[in-house]
Scaffold this motif. Sequence first.
Motif, PDB file in Angstrom:
ATOM      1  N   TYR A 149       0.824  -1.216   0.000  1.00  0.00           N
ATOM      2  CA  TYR A 149       0.000   0.000   0.000  1.00  0.00           C
ATOM      3  C   TYR A 149       0.856   1.264   0.000  1.00  0.00           C
ATOM      4  N   LYS A 150       2.075   1.173   0.543  1.00  0.00           N
ATOM      5  CA  LYS A 150       2.953   2.337   0.602  1.00  0.00           C
ATOM      6  C   LYS A 150       3.491   2.727  -0.769  1.00  0.00           C
ATOM      7  N   GLN A 151       3.415   1.812  -1.733  1.00  0.00           N
ATOM      8  CA  GLN A 151       3.956   2.086  -3.059  1.00  0.00           C
ATOM      9  C   GLN A 151       2.945   2.748  -3.991  1.00  0.00           C
ATOM     10  N   LEU A 152       1.724   2.942  -3.520  1.00  0.00           N
ATOM     11  CA  LEU A 152       0.728   3.633  -4.342  1.00  0.00           C
ATOM     12  C   LEU A 152       1.152   5.077  -4.583  1.00  0.00           C
ATOM     13  N   THR A 153       0.820   5.585  -5.756  1.00  0.00           N
ATOM     14  CA  THR A 153       1.033   7.001  -6.059  1.00  0.00           C
ATOM     15  C   THR A 153      -0.290   7.607  -6.511  1.00  0.00           C
ATOM     16  N   PHE A 154      -0.473   8.890  -6.209  1.00  0.00           N
ATOM     17  CA  PHE A 154      -1.719   9.582  -6.522  1.00  0.00           C
ATOM     18  C   PHE A 154      -1.423  10.815  -7.368  1.00  0.00           C
ATOM     19  N   PHE A 170      -3.372  -6.972  -4.795  1.00  0.00           N
ATOM     20  CA  PHE A 170      -4.591  -6.190  -4.606  1.00  0.00           C
ATOM     21  C   PHE A 170      -4.451  -5.381  -3.320  1.00  0.00           C
ATOM     22  N   ILE A 171      -4.936  -4.158  -3.344  1.00  0.00           N
ATOM     23  CA  ILE A 171      -4.917  -3.314  -2.152  1.00  0.00           C
ATOM     24  C   ILE A 171      -6.342  -2.853  -1.875  1.00  0.00           C
ATOM     25  N   SER A 172      -6.862  -3.260  -0.725  1.00  0.00           N
ATOM     26  CA  SER A 172      -8.215  -2.881  -0.312  1.00  0.00           C
ATOM     27  C   SER A 172      -8.121  -1.645   0.574  1.00  0.00           C
ATOM     28  N   PHE A 173      -8.759  -0.579   0.150  1.00  0.00           N
ATOM     29  CA  PHE A 173      -8.699   0.668   0.913  1.00  0.00           C
ATOM     30  C   PHE A 173      -9.645   0.619   2.109  1.00  0.00           C
ATOM     31  N   TYR A 174      -9.165   1.146   3.220  1.00  0.00           N
ATOM     32  CA  TYR A 174     -10.046   1.441   4.349  1.00  0.00           C
ATOM     33  C   TYR A 174     -10.544   2.871   4.232  1.00  0.00           C
ATOM     34  N   GLN A 175      -9.632   3.765   3.876  1.00  0.00           N
ATOM     35  CA  GLN A 175     -10.027   5.148   3.645  1.00  0.00           C
ATOM     36  C   GLN A 175      -9.022   5.832   2.731  1.00  0.00           C
ATOM     37  N   VAL A 176      -9.521   6.813   1.979  1.00  0.00           N
ATOM     38  CA  VAL A 176      -8.690   7.700   1.170  1.00  0.00           C
ATOM     39  C   VAL A 176      -9.194   9.113   1.421  1.00  0.00           C
ATOM     40  N   LYS A 177      -8.278  10.016   1.765  1.00  0.00           N
ATOM     41  CA  LYS A 177      -8.653  11.402   2.041  1.00  0.00           C
ATOM     42  C   LYS A 177      -7.825  12.349   1.182  1.00  0.00           C
ATOM     43  N   VAL A 178      -8.493  13.371   0.673  1.00  0.00           N
ATOM     44  CA  VAL A 178      -7.811  14.476   0.009  1.00  0.00           C
ATOM     45  C   VAL A 178      -7.982  15.679   0.920  1.00  0.00           C
ATOM     46  N   ALA A 179      -6.853  16.161   1.468  1.00  0.00           N
ATOM     47  CA  ALA A 179      -6.908  17.155   2.542  1.00  0.00           C
ATOM     48  C   ALA A 179      -7.720  16.539   3.683  1.00  0.00           C
ATOM     49  N   GLN A 208      -5.328   4.594   4.111  1.00  0.00           N
ATOM     50  CA  GLN A 208      -5.099   3.385   4.893  1.00  0.00           C
ATOM     51  C   GLN A 208      -5.658   2.205   4.123  1.00  0.00           C
ATOM     52  N   ALA A 209      -5.032   1.047   4.299  1.00  0.00           N
ATOM     53  CA  ALA A 209      -5.492  -0.167   3.634  1.00  0.00           C
ATOM     54  C   ALA A 209      -5.831  -1.229   4.677  1.00  0.00           C
ATOM     55  N   ILE A 210      -6.472  -2.295   4.212  1.00  0.00           N
ATOM     56  CA  ILE A 210      -6.800  -3.439   5.066  1.00  0.00           C
ATOM     57  C   ILE A 210      -5.786  -4.534   4.781  1.00  0.00           C
ATOM     58  N   ASN A 211      -5.157  -5.060   5.822  1.00  0.00           N
ATOM     59  CA  ASN A 211      -4.087  -6.037   5.617  1.00  0.00           C
ATOM     60  C   ASN A 211      -4.624  -7.467   5.503  1.00  0.00           C
ATOM     61  N   ASP A 212      -3.708  -8.433   5.399  1.00  0.00           N
ATOM     62  CA  ASP A 212      -4.087  -9.836   5.210  1.00  0.00           C
ATOM     63  C   ASP A 212      -4.944 -10.384   6.343  1.00  0.00           C
ATOM     64  N   PHE A 213      -4.842  -9.777   7.522  1.00  0.00           N
ATOM     65  CA  PHE A 213      -5.535 -10.294   8.698  1.00  0.00           C
ATOM     66  C   PHE A 213      -6.821  -9.534   9.009  1.00  0.00           C
ATOM     67  N   GLY A 214      -7.194  -8.609   8.120  1.00  0.00           N
ATOM     68  CA  GLY A 214      -8.398  -7.826   8.339  1.00  0.00           C
ATOM     69  C   GLY A 214      -8.178  -6.600   9.194  1.00  0.00           C
ATOM     70  N   GLY A 215      -6.925  -6.360   9.615  1.00  0.00           N
ATOM     71  CA  GLY A 215      -6.599  -5.169  10.388  1.00  0.00           C
ATOM     72  C   GLY A 215      -6.254  -4.001   9.477  1.00  0.00           C
ATOM     73  N   LEU A 216      -5.925  -2.874  10.082  1.00  0.00           N
ATOM     74  CA  LEU A 216      -5.634  -1.664   9.325  1.00  0.00           C
ATOM     75  C   LEU A 216      -4.140  -1.379   9.305  1.00  0.00           C
ATOM     76  N   THR A 217      -3.674  -0.888   8.172  1.00  0.00           N
ATOM     77  CA  THR A 217      -2.294  -0.442   8.070  1.00  0.00           C
ATOM     78  C   THR A 217      -2.158   0.932   8.720  1.00  0.00           C
ATOM     79  N   ARG A 218      -0.937   1.389   8.825  1.00  0.00           N
ATOM     80  CA  ARG A 218      -0.714   2.763   9.243  1.00  0.00           C
ATOM     81  C   ARG A 218      -1.111   3.706   8.112  1.00  0.00           C
ATOM     82  N   VAL A 219      -1.327   4.952   8.461  1.00  0.00           N
ATOM     83  CA  VAL A 219      -1.706   5.952   7.458  1.00  0.00           C
ATOM     84  C   VAL A 219      -0.480   6.319   6.618  1.00  0.00           C
TER      85      VAL A 219
END
Length: 223
Positions: A149-154, A170-179, A208-219
Motif C-alpha cells: 500500500y505504501k507504493q501507491l502514487t496519486f 490487490f490493495i483494499s482501501f479502508y479510507q482515502v482522504k484528500v486534505a 489506509q489499507a486493510i491487511n491480510d488479517f483484516g486489520g488496518l495499516t498505518r496511514v
Amino acid sequence: MMRKLTTAALLLSAVMSNYVHAGVVMGGTRVIYPQGKREVSFSVTNMEKQTPYLIQSWIENFDSKNTQTAPFVVTPPLFRLDPEQKNVLRISYIGTPLPADRESVFWLNVKNIAPARKENSNKLQINVKSKFKIFFRPQGLKGEPALAYKQLTFSCDGNRLTAHNPTPYFISFYQVKVAASAIKEPGMIAPFSDRRWNTACGGAVSWQAINDFGGLTRVATQS
C-alpha cells in the motif's frame, strides 16, 4: 432510584451481549491462498445457545460477468451447525491456470439459513448471506504484501483523483482522504492498474489499507 438505574443498566448490558454474540461468526474477513498449499481453512462458529443453522457455501468469480467456473472447491458445501458448535470450511485450488505475475481474487459466499418458525401463524425463515474475498497469491511475487500500500502514487487532474498501483498485489482501501475530505467507499485497486474517483483535488492525499488479517495499516501520506 439508583437500584432501578443499576437494574436497567444490567438488562441493557445483557441484551447487548446477546446481540454481539448471537448468530454465526466467521473466522476472518478475507482468505489468503498461497500457491502451493493443498488447502486453506475458514472457520464457522454458531454462537447461539438454542438455534441450529444450515450453512451453505460456494465460490464464484469476482467479476459477475465471468461465467466460467471458479478454480476452487469448498467442502463441506452444505452442513448443519448445531448451537455452540464450530466447523471448518476447507478451500482447495483445483489447478486451473491463473496469472503467475499477480494476485487473482474470487468470492467465498457463506449463507446462514435459520430454521423456519411460526409467529402469528406465519412461517419466518431468516437467511443471511456473507461474502469474503479470496486472494490467490502466486509464488515468487516481488515485494512484501504488507507494504504494498505504501507504493501507491496519486495524481490529480481537475476534479479527478487517480491512484496507481505498481505492485502485483490487490490493495483494499479502508479510507482515502484528500486534505480533510474522505472519499466515500474507496473500494479496492487491482495489481498494475489505476483507480479513479471524482473528487475535488488539492492538498495532501492520505490513505489506509486493510491487511491480510483484516486489520488496518498505518496511514500513508503523499503531499
